[in-house]
Write an enzyme that holds these catalytic residues in place. Sequence first.
Site, PDB file in Angstrom:
ATOM      1  N   ARG A   1      19.695  34.084  38.479  1.00  0.00           N
ATOM      2  CA  ARG A   1      18.353  34.363  38.958  1.00  0.00           C
ATOM      3  C   ARG A   1      17.783  33.136  39.654  1.00  0.00           C
ATOM      4  NH1 ARG A   1      19.411  38.855  38.961  1.00  0.00           N
ATOM      5  NH2 ARG A   1      18.364  40.634  38.000  1.00  0.00           N
TER       6      ARG A   1
ATOM      7  N   HIS B   1      22.037  38.094  47.700  1.00  0.00           N
ATOM      8  CA  HIS B   1      21.989  38.766  46.397  1.00  0.00           C
ATOM      9  C   HIS B   1      22.966  39.946  46.357  1.00  0.00           C
ATOM     10  CE1 HIS B   1      19.145  39.459  42.745  1.00  0.00           C
ATOM     11  NE2 HIS B   1      20.380  39.848  42.459  1.00  0.00           N
TER      12      HIS B   1
END
Length: 350
Positions: A262, A312
């Site tokens: 993250r 991502h």
Amino acid sequence: MRIVYLNTDPSRKAQSSTVASAFELLRDAFASDERLSCLDPLELVSSSSDGSDLESVEIAVVDSHFEQWDCMPRLRLVCVAWAGVDKLLNNLLFPRNVPCIRLVDASLGSRMAQTALYHVISRNRTFDEYSKLQRQKKWMRTPNSDGNLPKPTSQFRVVVAGMGVLGSGIARVLVQNGFTNVLGWGTSARTVMVPVLSEDGLSTSSHQVPVVAGINALKDIVRKADVVIDILPATNSTHNLFNFDIFSQMAEKDATFINLGRGATVVEHDLLHALDDPSIGLSHAILDVFQVEPLPLASPLWDHPSVVVTPHMAALTDYADAAPVIANSIKMFFAGHTDIPGLVDFSRGF
């Protein structure tokens, strides 16, 4: 019992075929299981919904950053189509009294481990340097300035920060591919056993991956790391964990930091500062997640010569695999199970 598939992100309109495919796979997985006969046909809630039609919803499958949680007073269960739940939990309207199950999917874990293995092999063998040499039209079999061969994989130290399901899977795949010098960092000290096939393929043995805990232990193990992989969730305890204090400990020459977890776990300014500091061993960063996504065009990460940016995509959800996993989670919930894989502990944030 009313169940909806929430996909309300307007940016996903360009991927309408992907959304439709996911919806169909989920709908079919629910409809084909007799133990889910109590469910009404799955409904798709798109970005055009204002939330006024959601009052009777009891189960929500979430595949976007939904905001209107106060529109579902009868909600009994939330299933998330991703491994992380930080953005949901950051929403003050998200109901903490409703059980939430994040996706724990073996195929997603395999893709994450494959991504990590690819980057570790690339850094060990300096494949990125060969790409630069090609553009320069240079024929050099050992691109290292000292002319040395890469470290043997057994000596190439990899630290995996975050030894949950995904991190343990990464450690296992690395060990099984010869990168046996793996250390883990997690919430508690322990040893993870990894089965390793013998060279003749006739037997297996167990390889121990030590896992340490605590900030001082993290500083110690990154000091001699060739690669540090961040696969941590975004929680209060991991927020901005990787800062200059940690990066400055990385003393191994040409060390690499990889973030597949993250973006909130990394202070991006500190990372750039460390990459530009010649007294620090850290010289490469591979980033798949960021503090703000999509990564703003003005971010210096885009153009930094020592940074690789990916959007991502390290382990995207494949609904052909995820749909039956989500269906099984719902079955376990209504059967009264409390040991459901991915059941979120709100106090821990994952």
